[in-house]
Design a protein around this motif. Structure first.
Motif, PDB file in Angstrom:
ATOM      1  N   ILE A  22      10.523   4.358   2.656  1.00 40.94           N
ATOM      2  CA  ILE A  22      10.837   5.718   3.100  1.00 40.94           C
ATOM      3  C   ILE A  22      12.301   5.814   3.500  1.00 40.94           C
ATOM      4  O   ILE A  22      13.000   6.782   3.171  1.00 40.94           O
ATOM      5  CB  ILE A  22       9.917   6.127   4.269  1.00 40.94           C
ATOM      6  N   ASP A  23      12.785   4.788   4.177  1.00 40.87           N
ATOM      7  CA  ASP A  23      14.176   4.782   4.646  1.00 40.87           C
ATOM      8  C   ASP A  23      15.185   4.808   3.504  1.00 40.87           C
ATOM      9  O   ASP A  23      16.317   5.266   3.695  1.00 40.87           O
ATOM     10  CB  ASP A  23      14.426   3.555   5.527  1.00 40.87           C
ATOM     11  N   ILE A  24      14.788   4.296   2.316  1.00 42.20           N
ATOM     12  CA  ILE A  24      15.743   4.314   1.199  1.00 42.20           C
ATOM     13  C   ILE A  24      15.510   5.494   0.257  1.00 42.20           C
ATOM     14  O   ILE A  24      16.132   5.580  -0.802  1.00 42.20           O
ATOM     15  CB  ILE A  24      15.741   2.990   0.411  1.00 42.20           C
ATOM     16  N   GLY A  25      14.607   6.400   0.646  1.00 46.91           N
ATOM     17  CA  GLY A  25      14.574   7.672  -0.052  1.00 46.91           C
ATOM     18  C   GLY A  25      13.315   8.084  -0.775  1.00 46.91           C
ATOM     19  O   GLY A  25      13.319   9.099  -1.485  1.00 46.91           O
ATOM     20  N   VAL A  26      12.204   7.353  -0.624  1.00 47.09           N
ATOM     21  CA  VAL A  26      10.985   7.808  -1.293  1.00 47.09           C
ATOM     22  C   VAL A  26      10.290   8.884  -0.468  1.00 47.09           C
ATOM     23  O   VAL A  26      10.426   8.934   0.749  1.00 47.09           O
ATOM     24  CB  VAL A  26      10.007   6.643  -1.584  1.00 47.09           C
ATOM     25  N   SER A  27       9.539   9.725  -1.157  1.00 45.16           N
ATOM     26  CA  SER A  27       8.796  10.793  -0.484  1.00 45.16           C
ATOM     27  C   SER A  27       7.342  10.432  -0.249  1.00 45.16           C
ATOM     28  O   SER A  27       6.675  11.031   0.592  1.00 45.16           O
ATOM     29  CB  SER A  27       8.839  12.073  -1.329  1.00 45.16           C
ATOM     30  N   ARG A  28       6.832   9.466  -1.035  1.00 44.31           N
ATOM     31  CA  ARG A  28       5.458   9.003  -0.886  1.00 44.31           C
ATOM     32  C   ARG A  28       5.407   7.490  -1.059  1.00 44.31           C
ATOM     33  O   ARG A  28       6.216   6.905  -1.800  1.00 44.31           O
ATOM     34  CB  ARG A  28       4.540   9.616  -1.941  1.00 44.31           C
ATOM     35  N   VAL A  29       4.412   6.886  -0.419  1.00 42.32           N
ATOM     36  CA  VAL A  29       4.166   5.455  -0.559  1.00 42.32           C
ATOM     37  C   VAL A  29       2.678   5.249  -0.804  1.00 42.32           C
ATOM     38  O   VAL A  29       1.848   5.755  -0.057  1.00 42.32           O
ATOM     39  CB  VAL A  29       4.591   4.667   0.698  1.00 42.32           C
ATOM     40  N   GLY A  30       2.356   4.512  -1.850  1.00 39.72           N
ATOM     41  CA  GLY A  30       0.975   4.194  -2.144  1.00 39.72           C
ATOM     42  C   GLY A  30       0.557   2.891  -1.491  1.00 39.72           C
ATOM     43  O   GLY A  30       1.227   1.867  -1.661  1.00 39.72           O
ATOM     44  N   LEU A  31      -0.512   2.935  -0.723  1.00 42.92           N
ATOM     45  CA  LEU A  31      -1.020   1.755  -0.025  1.00 42.92           C
ATOM     46  C   LEU A  31      -2.467   1.503  -0.412  1.00 42.92           C
ATOM     47  O   LEU A  31      -3.259   2.438  -0.504  1.00 42.92           O
ATOM     48  CB  LEU A  31      -0.941   1.957   1.493  1.00 42.92           C
ATOM     49  N   SER A  32      -2.809   0.240  -0.632  1.00 39.76           N
ATOM     50  CA  SER A  32      -4.184  -0.120  -0.944  1.00 39.76           C
ATOM     51  C   SER A  32      -4.877  -0.678   0.288  1.00 39.76           C
ATOM     52  O   SER A  32      -4.245  -1.375   1.095  1.00 39.76           O
ATOM     53  CB  SER A  32      -4.215  -1.164  -2.065  1.00 39.76           C
ATOM     54  N   PRO A  33      -6.168  -0.405   0.466  1.00 42.20           N
ATOM     55  CA  PRO A  33      -6.884  -0.837   1.675  1.00 42.20           C
ATOM     56  C   PRO A  33      -6.901  -2.359   1.843  1.00 42.20           C
ATOM     57  O   PRO A  33      -7.112  -3.095   0.895  1.00 42.20           O
ATOM     58  CB  PRO A  33      -8.309  -0.312   1.437  1.00 42.20           C
ATOM     59  N   ASN A  34      -6.642  -2.798   3.058  1.00 45.19           N
ATOM     60  CA  ASN A  34      -6.870  -4.187   3.466  1.00 45.19           C
ATOM     61  C   ASN A  34      -7.113  -4.179   4.962  1.00 45.19           C
ATOM     62  O   ASN A  34      -6.819  -3.189   5.650  1.00 45.19           O
ATOM     63  CB  ASN A  34      -5.703  -5.108   3.076  1.00 45.19           C
ATOM     64  N   LEU A  35      -7.644  -5.254   5.501  1.00 42.16           N
ATOM     65  CA  LEU A  35      -8.072  -5.275   6.901  1.00 42.16           C
ATOM     66  C   LEU A  35      -6.921  -5.005   7.865  1.00 42.16           C
ATOM     67  O   LEU A  35      -7.045  -4.187   8.779  1.00 42.16           O
ATOM     68  CB  LEU A  35      -8.717  -6.625   7.230  1.00 42.16           C
ATOM     69  N   LYS A  36      -5.792  -5.654   7.656  1.00 43.52           N
ATOM     70  CA  LYS A  36      -4.638  -5.460   8.532  1.00 43.52           C
ATOM     71  C   LYS A  36      -4.156  -4.018   8.492  1.00 43.52           C
ATOM     72  O   LYS A  36      -3.839  -3.415   9.521  1.00 43.52           O
ATOM     73  CB  LYS A  36      -3.510  -6.404   8.125  1.00 43.52           C
ATOM     74  N   LEU A  37      -4.119  -3.449   7.289  1.00 37.81           N
ATOM     75  CA  LEU A  37      -3.670  -2.072   7.136  1.00 37.81           C
ATOM     76  C   LEU A  37      -4.636  -1.098   7.800  1.00 37.81           C
ATOM     77  O   LEU A  37      -4.223  -0.138   8.455  1.00 37.81           O
ATOM     78  CB  LEU A  37      -3.512  -1.723   5.659  1.00 37.81           C
ATOM     79  N   ARG A  38      -5.938  -1.342   7.641  1.00 37.59           N
ATOM     80  CA  ARG A  38      -6.933  -0.478   8.276  1.00 37.59           C
ATOM     81  C   ARG A  38      -6.719  -0.413   9.783  1.00 37.59           C
ATOM     82  O   ARG A  38      -6.779   0.655  10.392  1.00 37.59           O
ATOM     83  CB  ARG A  38      -8.342  -0.982   7.967  1.00 37.59           C
ATOM     84  N   LYS A  39      -6.460  -1.545  10.408  1.00 31.14           N
ATOM     85  CA  LYS A  39      -6.237  -1.584  11.856  1.00 31.14           C
ATOM     86  C   LYS A  39      -4.976  -0.837  12.217  1.00 31.14           C
ATOM     87  O   LYS A  39      -4.932  -0.102  13.224  1.00 31.14           O
ATOM     88  CB  LYS A  39      -6.151  -3.041  12.321  1.00 31.14           C
ATOM     89  N   ALA A  40      -3.929  -0.977  11.393  1.00 34.87           N
ATOM     90  CA  ALA A  40      -2.665  -0.292  11.669  1.00 34.87           C
ATOM     91  C   ALA A  40      -2.822   1.220  11.526  1.00 34.87           C
ATOM     92  O   ALA A  40      -2.272   1.994  12.323  1.00 34.87           O
ATOM     93  CB  ALA A  40      -1.583  -0.805  10.716  1.00 34.87           C
ATOM     94  N   LEU A  41      -3.580   1.657  10.532  1.00 39.43           N
ATOM     95  CA  LEU A  41      -3.790   3.086  10.323  1.00 39.43           C
ATOM     96  C   LEU A  41      -4.559   3.710  11.469  1.00 39.43           C
ATOM     97  O   LEU A  41      -4.285   4.853  11.877  1.00 39.43           O
ATOM     98  CB  LEU A  41      -4.530   3.328   9.008  1.00 39.43           C
ATOM     99  N   LEU A  42      -5.522   2.985  12.006  1.00 37.35           N
ATOM    100  CA  LEU A  42      -6.300   3.501  13.127  1.00 37.35           C
ATOM    101  C   LEU A  42      -5.417   3.733  14.347  1.00 37.35           C
ATOM    102  O   LEU A  42      -5.661   4.639  15.150  1.00 37.35           O
ATOM    103  CB  LEU A  42      -7.439   2.540  13.473  1.00 37.35           C
ATOM    104  N   ARG A  43      -4.371   2.938  14.472  1.00 40.83           N
ATOM    105  CA  ARG A  43      -3.456   3.095  15.622  1.00 40.83           C
ATOM    106  C   ARG A  43      -2.535   4.290  15.469  1.00 40.83           C
ATOM    107  O   ARG A  43      -1.845   4.666  16.426  1.00 40.83           O
ATOM    108  CB  ARG A  43      -2.624   1.812  15.790  1.00 40.83           C
ATOM    109  N   LEU A  44      -2.533   4.917  14.282  1.00 42.93           N
ATOM    110  CA  LEU A  44      -1.691   6.093  14.097  1.00 42.93           C
ATOM    111  C   LEU A  44      -2.242   7.300  14.860  1.00 42.93           C
ATOM    112  O   LEU A  44      -1.511   8.226  15.175  1.00 42.93           O
ATOM    113  CB  LEU A  44      -1.600   6.448  12.606  1.00 42.93           C
ATOM    114  N   ASN A  45      -3.537   7.292  15.119  1.00 40.09           N
ATOM    115  CA  ASN A  45      -4.188   8.439  15.774  1.00 40.09           C
ATOM    116  C   ASN A  45      -3.898   8.461  17.273  1.00 40.09           C
ATOM    117  O   ASN A  45      -3.845   7.438  17.909  1.00 40.09           O
ATOM    118  CB  ASN A  45      -5.698   8.383  15.560  1.00 40.09           C
TER     119      ASN A  45
END
Length: 217
Positions: free
Chosen positions: A194-217
């Protein structure tokens, strides 16, 4: 908020209905921008995300991009009818490497014309291209009136790289948006893209990511 940049992606040919349901539920909980799925699951995703702002992106000509333009158009229009808000098509790299640039542009522009105002992302599969080909592919996406250039399908040699995204950004400047995808597995990596200029980032589910996403709320 980083969640506005994130597309939650599940494009495996073995993805089950249960996995798609889980993907939709997680995208809903974290208020992500969209999910990216194969077209056979668009109708199911529409039912699951009906009362949310999470958009549905459907693949077209995936993952090789070598399907006919007519079949890409049919698949795109059908996906929209079933509930897709965005279309993710794959560039025909065989035609690109043949230097048949007119046919590449017509392939993209024909799909864009067929779907009208629906957002069209064009996947150029950067791991299969050299620097000059990345530049040319990016220019063709602009000429064909695509809305986004997308880096990778996740089915080739490697995914998004900072180097390739910088090449694309330098080529297109602000004339088209960029989506980084493939091998991006953390929010920290997503933020760097994002910092270098993309508007979207595609992420695939994994356990670490799931935990990080839950902390966004």
């Amino acid at each position: 908020m980083i969640s506005a940049y994130l597309d939650y992606t599940l494009l495996s040919h073995t993805a089950t209905e249960a996995e798609i349901i889980s993907l939709c539920n997680e995208a809903r909980k974290s208020n992500l921008n969209s999910i990216c799925i194969n077209s056979c699951y668009v109708k199911l995703a529409k039912e699951l995300l009906l009362d949310t702002d999470v958009k549905i992106c459907s693949t077209v000509g995936f993952p090789t991009g070598s399907a006919s333009t007519e079949s890409k158009i049919f698949e795109a229009k059908n996906a929209i009818t079933e509930g897709a808000h965005e279309i993710d098509m794959v560039m025909n790299l065989g035609l690109l490497k043949s230097k048949n640039y007119i046919s590449v542009m017509k392939d993209i522009s024909s799909v864009k014309k067929a779907i009208g105002k629906t957002i069209l992302k064009v996947n150029i599969e950067i791991s299969e291209l050299n620097k000059n080909e990345i530049v040319k592919a990016s220019q063709l996406c602009i000429d064909a009136n695509a809305d986004y250039i997308k880096t990778s399908t996740g089915f080739s040699k490697s995914g998004a790289t900072f180097t390739a995204v910088k090449i694309i950004k330098k080529t297109v400047r602000d004339s088209i948006q960029i989506k980084a995808s493939g091998d991006i597995t953390t929010l920290e990596a997503a933020q760097k893209f994002i910092d270098i200029g993309v508007s979207r980032v595609g992420l695939s589910p994994n356990l670490k990511l799931r935990k990080a996403l839950l902390r966004l709320n």
